[in-house]
Design a protein around this motif. Structure first.
Motif, short mmCIF file in Angstrom:
data_model
loop_
_atom_site.label_atom_id
_atom_site.label_comp_id
_atom_site.label_asym_id
_atom_site.label_seq_id
_atom_site.Cartn_x
_atom_site.Cartn_y
_atom_site.Cartn_z
N ALA A 100 0.84 -1.20 0.00
CA ALA A 100 0.00 0.00 0.00
C ALA A 100 0.87 1.25 0.00
CB ALA A 100 -0.91 -0.01 1.22
N TRP A 101 1.91 1.20 0.87
CA TRP A 101 2.83 2.35 0.90
C TRP A 101 3.55 2.50 -0.45
CZ3 TRP A 101 2.56 6.11 4.10
CH2 TRP A 101 2.08 5.89 5.39
N ALA A 102 3.97 1.34 -1.04
CA ALA A 102 4.69 1.39 -2.32
C ALA A 102 3.80 1.98 -3.40
CB ALA A 102 5.13 -0.01 -2.72
N THR A 103 2.52 1.56 -3.42
CA THR A 103 1.59 2.07 -4.43
C THR A 103 1.38 3.57 -4.25
OG1 THR A 103 0.46 -0.06 -4.28
CG2 THR A 103 -0.72 1.72 -5.40
N ALA A 104 1.19 3.96 -2.97
CA ALA A 104 0.97 5.38 -2.71
C ALA A 104 2.19 6.20 -3.13
CB ALA A 104 0.68 5.59 -1.23
N SER A 105 3.39 5.68 -2.80
CA SER A 105 4.62 6.40 -3.15
C SER A 105 4.76 6.51 -4.66
CB SER A 105 5.85 5.65 -2.60
OG SER A 105 5.70 5.46 -1.23
N LEU A 106 4.49 5.41 -5.37
CA LEU A 106 4.59 5.39 -6.83
C LEU A 106 3.64 6.41 -7.44
CD1 LEU A 106 6.11 3.82 -9.02
CD2 LEU A 106 4.14 2.31 -9.19
N GLY A 107 2.43 6.44 -6.86
CA GLY A 107 1.43 7.40 -7.34
C GLY A 107 1.93 8.83 -7.20
N ILE A 108 2.54 9.10 -6.04
CA ILE A 108 3.05 10.46 -5.79
C ILE A 108 4.18 10.79 -6.77
CG2 ILE A 108 4.28 11.90 -4.10
CD1 ILE A 108 2.67 10.29 -1.93
N VAL A 109 5.11 9.81 -6.96
CA VAL A 109 6.25 10.03 -7.86
C VAL A 109 5.76 10.29 -9.28
CG1 VAL A 109 8.22 8.90 -8.95
CG2 VAL A 109 7.91 8.75 -6.48
N VAL A 110 4.79 9.50 -9.73
CA VAL A 110 4.25 9.65 -11.08
C VAL A 110 3.59 11.02 -11.24
CG1 VAL A 110 2.47 8.82 -12.68
CG2 VAL A 110 3.96 7.19 -11.51
N ALA A 111 2.82 11.39 -10.19
CA ALA A 111 2.13 12.68 -10.27
C ALA A 111 3.14 13.82 -10.33
CB ALA A 111 1.22 12.84 -9.05
N VAL A 112 4.16 13.74 -9.46
CA VAL A 112 5.19 14.81 -9.45
C VAL A 112 5.93 14.83 -10.77
CG1 VAL A 112 7.35 15.55 -8.37
CG2 VAL A 112 5.43 14.82 -6.95
N ALA A 113 6.31 13.64 -11.28
CA ALA A 113 7.03 13.56 -12.56
C ALA A 113 6.19 14.14 -13.68
CB ALA A 113 7.37 12.10 -12.85
N TRP A 114 4.91 13.86 -13.63
CA TRP A 114 3.99 14.38 -14.67
C TRP A 114 3.98 15.90 -14.66
CZ3 TRP A 114 0.88 12.53 -18.50
CH2 TRP A 114 -0.09 13.41 -19.00
N ILE A 115 3.89 16.45 -13.44
CA ILE A 115 3.83 17.91 -13.31
C ILE A 115 5.14 18.55 -13.76
CG2 ILE A 115 3.68 19.80 -11.61
CD1 ILE A 115 1.74 17.85 -10.05
N VAL A 116 6.27 17.89 -13.38
CA VAL A 116 7.59 18.46 -13.72
C VAL A 116 7.85 18.35 -15.22
CG1 VAL A 116 10.07 18.12 -13.44
CG2 VAL A 116 8.57 18.09 -11.44
N LEU A 117 7.57 17.18 -15.79
CA LEU A 117 7.89 16.95 -17.20
C LEU A 117 6.91 17.62 -18.15
CD1 LEU A 117 8.93 13.20 -17.00
CD2 LEU A 117 10.42 15.18 -17.40
N TYR A 118 5.65 17.67 -17.74
CA TYR A 118 4.62 18.24 -18.62
C TYR A 118 3.81 19.28 -17.88
CZ TYR A 118 5.89 14.00 -21.05
OH TYR A 118 6.60 13.00 -21.65
N PRO A 119 4.43 20.39 -17.51
CA PRO A 119 3.72 21.37 -16.68
C PRO A 119 2.47 21.93 -17.32
CG PRO A 119 5.82 22.26 -17.45
CD PRO A 119 5.79 20.83 -17.85
N GLY A 120 2.51 22.15 -18.66
CA GLY A 120 1.34 22.79 -19.29
C GLY A 120 0.53 21.85 -20.13
N THR A 121 0.90 20.59 -20.15
CA THR A 121 0.26 19.66 -21.06
C THR A 121 -0.98 19.06 -20.44
OG1 THR A 121 2.40 19.12 -21.92
CG2 THR A 121 0.61 17.63 -22.49
N GLN A 122 -2.07 19.20 -21.14
CA GLN A 122 -3.32 18.56 -20.71
C GLN A 122 -3.74 17.60 -21.81
OE1 GLN A 122 -4.84 19.08 -17.78
NE2 GLN A 122 -3.20 20.48 -17.22
N PRO A 123 -4.23 16.44 -21.44
CA PRO A 123 -4.61 15.45 -22.45
C PRO A 123 -5.57 16.00 -23.49
CG PRO A 123 -4.70 14.49 -20.27
CD PRO A 123 -4.41 15.94 -20.09
#
Lengths: 220, 193
Positions: A100-123
């Motif tokens: 559960a902790w691993a999933t939550a951490s992964l989710g946070i990392v993905v979300a942060v990576a998404w924001i950093v890599l694609y700050p203005g990109t919306q699907p």
């Protein structure tokens, strides 16, 4: 007749208990002989004092210390349990399974990576972005959109892997394109190109422009 | 008194023997006082246990301004007062249940019981502070100084409560006796008719 001698009345209990010194005792006895009210009061005090209290027995007395001691322990246990309950509740929060902790951490990392890599990109804006791209670089709009989506879903580590792979692939392709362009042999190049994603195509496009520019400079 | 403080310190240090000594020392006088207030063994037993429980769990709050005994009495009286307020009991002796008219000992017992019940009924009617003061002074043999410490009142108030209690009790016992006499006279007349 009601006696108002409070001094005497106050001493009556001690007289009854035989706790007075001889002088006071004689004084009280003299007063009682003459005062019916105080004599009646002394009788009443005797009646009140004589109210019996039953003896619960030796077993009761000898068991009382243990009884109180166990009650104290129980009380302490309850208080301890209350504290433990709070801590255990807190512990439950922190005692989630590792996955559960691993999933939550992964989710946070993905979300942060998404924001950093694609700050203005919306699907939803992908179509517009796509429309602004240079048309000749894309083999087909559908494949380009799919490529963007695929890239957008990658994590930073995966993107690094892709970049590494692209460099490796492009270096071989560069040689192939160079030889093809220079030799005029363009067999299967189209198939190779259709397999590239946006970044690879962009790099290829840059590379071709550079080659063209170098060619122009060389011919010039 | 100093012995009590020594026991309390040993108790706080976790010495079981000191704890037992304190309970053994005060359980009998406390039991008698509580029983006089609630008139029931089970209730008395519960209140006695609660008194010690409250005293020992609150030992750190005991500042030693009064004696340990006074402190125990204060706790016990408060607990008993709460119960007493909840159910002010007036146990009635049913003569029909126990009378064996031909046994003089039984009749004597009944008369004593009846007298005791009459006194209890009168005591119940006294205001709480007066009743407790009277009980402490006459039944427990406490001095007025001790009573004022237990009741957290002045010495003058303790004495005044005692005097009022005795006067009211005298009045009530006299009224009851005359009431009983009238009742008996009335019953006699009815039987004659």
């Amino acid at each position: 007749m009601k006696c108002k001698n409070k001094d005497i009345k106050e001493l009556l209990p001690r007289y009854r208990e035989e706790g007075l010194d001889p002088d006071d005792r004689i004084r009280i006895e003299g007063h009682l002989a003459a005062c019916a009210d105080c004599a009646a009061e002394l009788d009443l005090l005797g009646v009140v004092a004589a109210v019996q209290v039953p003896d619960p027995g030796e077993a009761f007395w000898s068991a009382m210390p243990d009884r109180v001691y166990h009650a104290l322990q129980e009380e302490a246990g309850k208080k301890g349990a209350a504290k433990r309950w709070d801590l255990s509740r807190l512990g439950e929060v922190f005692a989630l399974p590792r996955w559960a902790w691993a999933t939550a951490s992964l989710g946070i990392v993905v979300a942060v990576a998404w924001i950093v890599l694609y700050p203005g990109t919306q699907p939803v804006e992908m179509g517009e972005n796509f429309a602004q791209l240079e048309e000749p670089a894309y083999p087909s709009p559908d494949e380009a959109v799919m490529a963007m989506v695929d890239l957008a879903e990658l994590e930073s580590g995966e993107l690094d892997t892709v970049a590494g792979w692209a460099d490796k692939e492009l270096s071989s392709m560069t040689k192939q394109v160079e030889s093809t362009v220079l030799s005029g042999d363009n067999q299967d190049v189209y198939e190779e190109i259709t397999e590239l994603d946006i970044q690879e195509l962009e790099q290829l496009h840059e590379m071709l422009k550079n080659l063209k520019a170098e060619g122009a400079r060389g011919s010039g | 008194m100093d012995e009590d403080f020594d026991r309390i310190n040993r108790c706080e240090a976790g010495e079981r023997e000191a704890f037992d000594e304190l309970v053994m020392k005060y359980q009998k006088p406390l039991y008698a006082m509580i029983y006089r207030m609630v008139s029931d063994h089970e209730d008395t037993s519960d209140i006695l246990q609660k008194t010690f429980l409250k005293a020992f769990t609150g030992l750190k709050n005991f500042e030693g301004r009064s004696s340990f005994k006074t402190w125990l009495y204060q706790i016990a009286i408060n607990l008993a007062k709460n119960l007493y307020r909840d159910r002010s009991r007036t146990e009635q002796v049913s003569l029909d249940d126990v009378v064996i008219r031909r046994d003089p000992k039984t009749i004597e017992t009944l008369i004593a019981k009846e007298s005791s019940q009459r006194l209890r009924r009168a005591l119940v009617k006294l205001p709480e502070k007066q009743r407790i003061t009277l009980m402490l002074r006459i039944q427990e043999g406490r001095s007025f100084n001790e009573i004022s410490a237990i009741m957290k009142s002045s010495l003058g108030t303790a004495k005044a409560n005692y005097h009022h209690a005795v006067q009211k009790l005298k009045g009530m016992m006299g009224n009851q006796e005359s009431g009983d006499r009238n009742q008996k006279a009335g019953t006699g007349n009815e039987m004659q008719e």
